[in-house]
Scaffold this motif. Structure first.
Motif, PDB file in Angstrom:
ATOM      1  N   ALA A 108      -4.444 -55.350 -25.970  1.00 53.23           N
ATOM      2  CA  ALA A 108      -4.826 -54.270 -25.175  1.00 53.23           C
ATOM      3  C   ALA A 108      -5.660 -54.637 -23.844  1.00 53.23           C
ATOM      4  CB  ALA A 108      -5.822 -53.414 -26.326  1.00 53.23           C
ATOM      5  N   GLU A 109      -6.332 -55.680 -24.153  1.00 50.24           N
ATOM      6  CA  GLU A 109      -7.131 -56.168 -23.026  1.00 50.24           C
ATOM      7  C   GLU A 109      -6.127 -56.887 -21.952  1.00 50.24           C
ATOM      8  OE1 GLU A 109     -10.265 -56.182 -22.279  1.00 50.24           O
ATOM      9  OE2 GLU A 109     -10.456 -54.672 -23.877  1.00 50.24           O
ATOM     10  N   ILE A 110      -5.026 -57.287 -22.157  1.00 46.22           N
ATOM     11  CA  ILE A 110      -4.096 -58.006 -21.244  1.00 46.22           C
ATOM     12  C   ILE A 110      -3.407 -56.671 -20.553  1.00 46.22           C
ATOM     13  CG2 ILE A 110      -1.997 -59.033 -21.150  1.00 46.22           C
ATOM     14  CD1 ILE A 110      -3.055 -61.073 -23.773  1.00 46.22           C
ATOM     15  N   GLY A 111      -2.967 -55.688 -21.583  1.00 42.35           N
ATOM     16  CA  GLY A 111      -2.494 -54.662 -20.760  1.00 42.35           C
ATOM     17  C   GLY A 111      -3.340 -53.900 -19.774  1.00 42.35           C
ATOM     18  N   LYS A 112      -4.653 -53.743 -19.867  1.00 41.81           N
ATOM     19  CA  LYS A 112      -5.400 -53.342 -19.133  1.00 41.81           C
ATOM     20  C   LYS A 112      -5.736 -54.087 -17.587  1.00 41.81           C
ATOM     21  CE  LYS A 112     -10.165 -51.415 -18.645  1.00 41.81           C
ATOM     22  NZ  LYS A 112     -10.213 -51.817 -17.081  1.00 41.81           N
ATOM     23  N   ALA A 113      -5.764 -55.296 -17.974  1.00 41.07           N
ATOM     24  CA  ALA A 113      -5.892 -56.044 -16.852  1.00 41.07           C
ATOM     25  C   ALA A 113      -4.531 -55.850 -16.166  1.00 41.07           C
ATOM     26  CB  ALA A 113      -5.999 -57.774 -17.479  1.00 41.07           C
ATOM     27  N   ILE A 114      -3.418 -56.028 -16.671  1.00 47.24           N
ATOM     28  CA  ILE A 114      -2.117 -55.981 -15.803  1.00 47.24           C
ATOM     29  C   ILE A 114      -2.097 -54.639 -15.019  1.00 47.24           C
ATOM     30  CG2 ILE A 114       0.394 -55.440 -16.104  1.00 47.24           C
ATOM     31  CD1 ILE A 114       0.491 -57.439 -18.418  1.00 47.24           C
ATOM     32  N   ILE A 115      -2.671 -53.397 -15.587  1.00 48.38           N
ATOM     33  CA  ILE A 115      -2.599 -52.069 -15.128  1.00 48.38           C
ATOM     34  C   ILE A 115      -3.577 -52.133 -13.732  1.00 48.38           C
ATOM     35  CG2 ILE A 115      -3.460 -49.665 -15.327  1.00 48.38           C
ATOM     36  CD1 ILE A 115      -0.497 -50.085 -16.504  1.00 48.38           C
ATOM     37  N   ASP A 116      -4.875 -52.742 -14.108  1.00 44.25           N
ATOM     38  CA  ASP A 116      -5.722 -52.725 -12.999  1.00 44.25           C
ATOM     39  C   ASP A 116      -5.151 -53.725 -11.788  1.00 44.25           C
ATOM     40  OD1 ASP A 116      -7.680 -51.497 -14.633  1.00 44.25           O
ATOM     41  OD2 ASP A 116      -8.809 -53.344 -15.161  1.00 44.25           O
ATOM     42  N   LYS A 117      -4.323 -54.769 -12.201  1.00 45.09           N
ATOM     43  CA  LYS A 117      -4.095 -55.726 -11.096  1.00 45.09           C
ATOM     44  C   LYS A 117      -2.890 -54.769 -10.475  1.00 45.09           C
ATOM     45  CE  LYS A 117      -1.441 -59.983 -10.512  1.00 45.09           C
ATOM     46  NZ  LYS A 117      -1.674 -60.191  -9.312  1.00 45.09           N
ATOM     47  N   VAL A 118      -1.852 -54.040 -10.994  1.00 44.36           N
ATOM     48  CA  VAL A 118      -0.790 -53.436 -10.299  1.00 44.36           C
ATOM     49  C   VAL A 118      -1.459 -52.231  -9.523  1.00 44.36           C
ATOM     50  CG1 VAL A 118       0.941 -51.631 -10.881  1.00 44.36           C
ATOM     51  CG2 VAL A 118       0.847 -53.818 -12.233  1.00 44.36           C
ATOM     52  N   ALA A 119      -2.479 -51.578 -10.122  1.00 43.12           N
ATOM     53  CA  ALA A 119      -3.049 -50.492  -9.349  1.00 43.12           C
ATOM     54  C   ALA A 119      -3.853 -51.068  -8.039  1.00 43.12           C
ATOM     55  CB  ALA A 119      -4.310 -49.957 -10.109  1.00 43.12           C
ATOM     56  N   GLY A 120      -4.294 -52.298  -8.175  1.00 41.15           N
ATOM     57  CA  GLY A 120      -4.966 -52.917  -6.982  1.00 41.15           C
ATOM     58  C   GLY A 120      -3.959 -53.438  -5.952  1.00 41.15           C
ATOM     59  N   GLU A 121      -2.711 -53.689  -6.250  1.00 43.03           N
ATOM     60  CA  GLU A 121      -1.671 -54.018  -5.274  1.00 43.03           C
ATOM     61  C   GLU A 121      -0.745 -53.022  -4.879  1.00 43.03           C
ATOM     62  OE1 GLU A 121       0.208 -57.084  -7.758  1.00 43.03           O
ATOM     63  OE2 GLU A 121      -1.314 -58.650  -7.277  1.00 43.03           O
ATOM     64  N   GLY A 122      -1.206 -51.688  -5.342  1.00 49.81           N
ATOM     65  CA  GLY A 122      -0.218 -50.455  -5.128  1.00 49.81           C
ATOM     66  C   GLY A 122       0.996 -50.354  -5.761  1.00 49.81           C
ATOM     67  N   GLY A 123       1.220 -51.190  -6.963  1.00 49.37           N
ATOM     68  CA  GLY A 123       2.287 -51.176  -7.586  1.00 49.37           C
ATOM     69  C   GLY A 123       3.083 -49.940  -8.264  1.00 49.37           C
ATOM     70  N   GLU A 124       3.877 -49.975  -8.889  1.00 44.20           N
ATOM     71  CA  GLU A 124       4.220 -48.589  -9.445  1.00 44.20           C
ATOM     72  C   GLU A 124       3.523 -48.367 -10.748  1.00 44.20           C
ATOM     73  OE1 GLU A 124       8.370 -46.852 -11.838  1.00 44.20           O
ATOM     74  OE2 GLU A 124       8.425 -48.620 -10.295  1.00 44.20           O
ATOM     75  N   MET A 125       2.865 -47.506 -10.800  1.00 47.56           N
ATOM     76  CA  MET A 125       1.973 -47.160 -12.037  1.00 47.56           C
ATOM     77  C   MET A 125       2.485 -46.545 -13.177  1.00 47.56           C
ATOM     78  SD  MET A 125      -0.996 -48.376 -11.194  1.00 47.56           S
ATOM     79  CE  MET A 125      -2.087 -47.822 -12.288  1.00 47.56           C
ATOM     80  N   ASP A 126       3.631 -45.764 -13.066  1.00 48.11           N
ATOM     81  CA  ASP A 126       4.097 -44.844 -14.211  1.00 48.11           C
ATOM     82  C   ASP A 126       5.438 -45.572 -14.723  1.00 48.11           C
ATOM     83  OD1 ASP A 126       5.873 -44.507 -12.242  1.00 48.11           O
ATOM     84  OD2 ASP A 126       6.171 -42.531 -12.260  1.00 48.11           O
ATOM     85  N   ALA A 127       5.495 -46.964 -14.583  1.00 41.16           N
ATOM     86  CA  ALA A 127       6.643 -47.536 -15.218  1.00 41.16           C
ATOM     87  C   ALA A 127       5.935 -48.055 -16.752  1.00 41.16           C
ATOM     88  CB  ALA A 127       7.122 -48.764 -14.403  1.00 41.16           C
ATOM     89  N   PRO A 128       6.546 -48.039 -17.586  1.00 46.24           N
ATOM     90  CA  PRO A 128       6.242 -48.322 -19.083  1.00 46.24           C
ATOM     91  C   PRO A 128       6.311 -50.003 -19.222  1.00 46.24           C
ATOM     92  CG  PRO A 128       8.441 -47.605 -19.195  1.00 46.24           C
ATOM     93  CD  PRO A 128       7.982 -47.264 -17.889  1.00 46.24           C
ATOM     94  N   ARG A 129       5.313 -50.407 -19.634  1.00 48.45           N
ATOM     95  CA  ARG A 129       5.197 -51.915 -20.070  1.00 48.45           C
ATOM     96  C   ARG A 129       4.654 -52.100 -21.388  1.00 48.45           C
ATOM     97  NH1 ARG A 129       3.298 -50.398 -15.036  1.00 48.45           N
ATOM     98  NH2 ARG A 129       4.061 -51.812 -13.162  1.00 48.45           N
ATOM     99  N   SER A 130       4.954 -53.411 -21.790  1.00 53.53           N
ATOM    100  CA  SER A 130       4.532 -53.665 -23.440  1.00 53.53           C
ATOM    101  C   SER A 130       4.158 -54.979 -23.400  1.00 53.53           C
ATOM    102  CB  SER A 130       5.572 -53.438 -24.253  1.00 53.53           C
ATOM    103  OG  SER A 130       6.817 -54.120 -24.207  1.00 53.53           O
ATOM    104  N   ILE A 131       3.252 -55.453 -24.289  1.00 59.18           N
ATOM    105  CA  ILE A 131       3.043 -56.835 -24.896  1.00 59.18           C
ATOM    106  C   ILE A 131       3.820 -56.775 -26.034  1.00 59.18           C
ATOM    107  CG2 ILE A 131       1.221 -58.277 -25.353  1.00 59.18           C
ATOM    108  CD1 ILE A 131       1.007 -57.928 -22.498  1.00 59.18           C
ATOM    109  N   GLU A 132       4.510 -58.067 -26.415  1.00 60.37           N
ATOM    110  CA  GLU A 132       5.412 -58.028 -27.666  1.00 60.37           C
ATOM    111  C   GLU A 132       4.436 -59.249 -28.295  1.00 60.37           C
ATOM    112  OE1 GLU A 132       9.409 -58.414 -26.797  1.00 60.37           O
ATOM    113  OE2 GLU A 132       9.278 -56.515 -25.631  1.00 60.37           O
TER     114      GLU A 132
END
Length: 92
Positions: A34-58
């Motif tokens: 969950a912490e990794i996921g939050k860090a990824i979303i924060d990074k994507v948001a900061g870079e102006g990336g696509e925010m609504d694409a689903p992602r997962s940590i397996e």
């Protein structure tokens, strides 16, 4: 202490965790994912990336057995604010 691996999946690719992390149990691994996921979303948001694409940590074990998926994405934009991460959901 068991070793867990956190593989990052997007719609286009799978980035494998080759090192893994020693954690007390699967619950600790879930929190780490969950912490990794939050860090990824924060990074994507900061870079102006696509925010609504689903992602997962397996999460897998040393033998490569799939133990848990933590699925995450940013929620829709509401008002004048930017998209914000939603709480990760787990799939056992």
């Amino acid at each position: 202490m068991p070793r867990y691996y956190f593989h990052y999946r997007t719609e286009d690719e799978l980035i494998r965790d080759e090192a893994g992390s020693d954690l007390a149990d699967l619950e600790a691994a879930e929190h780490q994912a969950a912490e990794i996921g939050k860090a990824i979303i924060d990074k994507v948001a900061g870079e102006g990336g696509e925010m609504d694409a689903p992602r997962s940590i397996e999460i897998t074990d040393d033998d490569g057995e799939e133990l848990l998926y933590v699925v995450f994405w940013a929620g829709p934009k509401i008002g004048d604010g930017t998209a914000s991460p939603i709480n990760p959901a787990t799939v056992h």
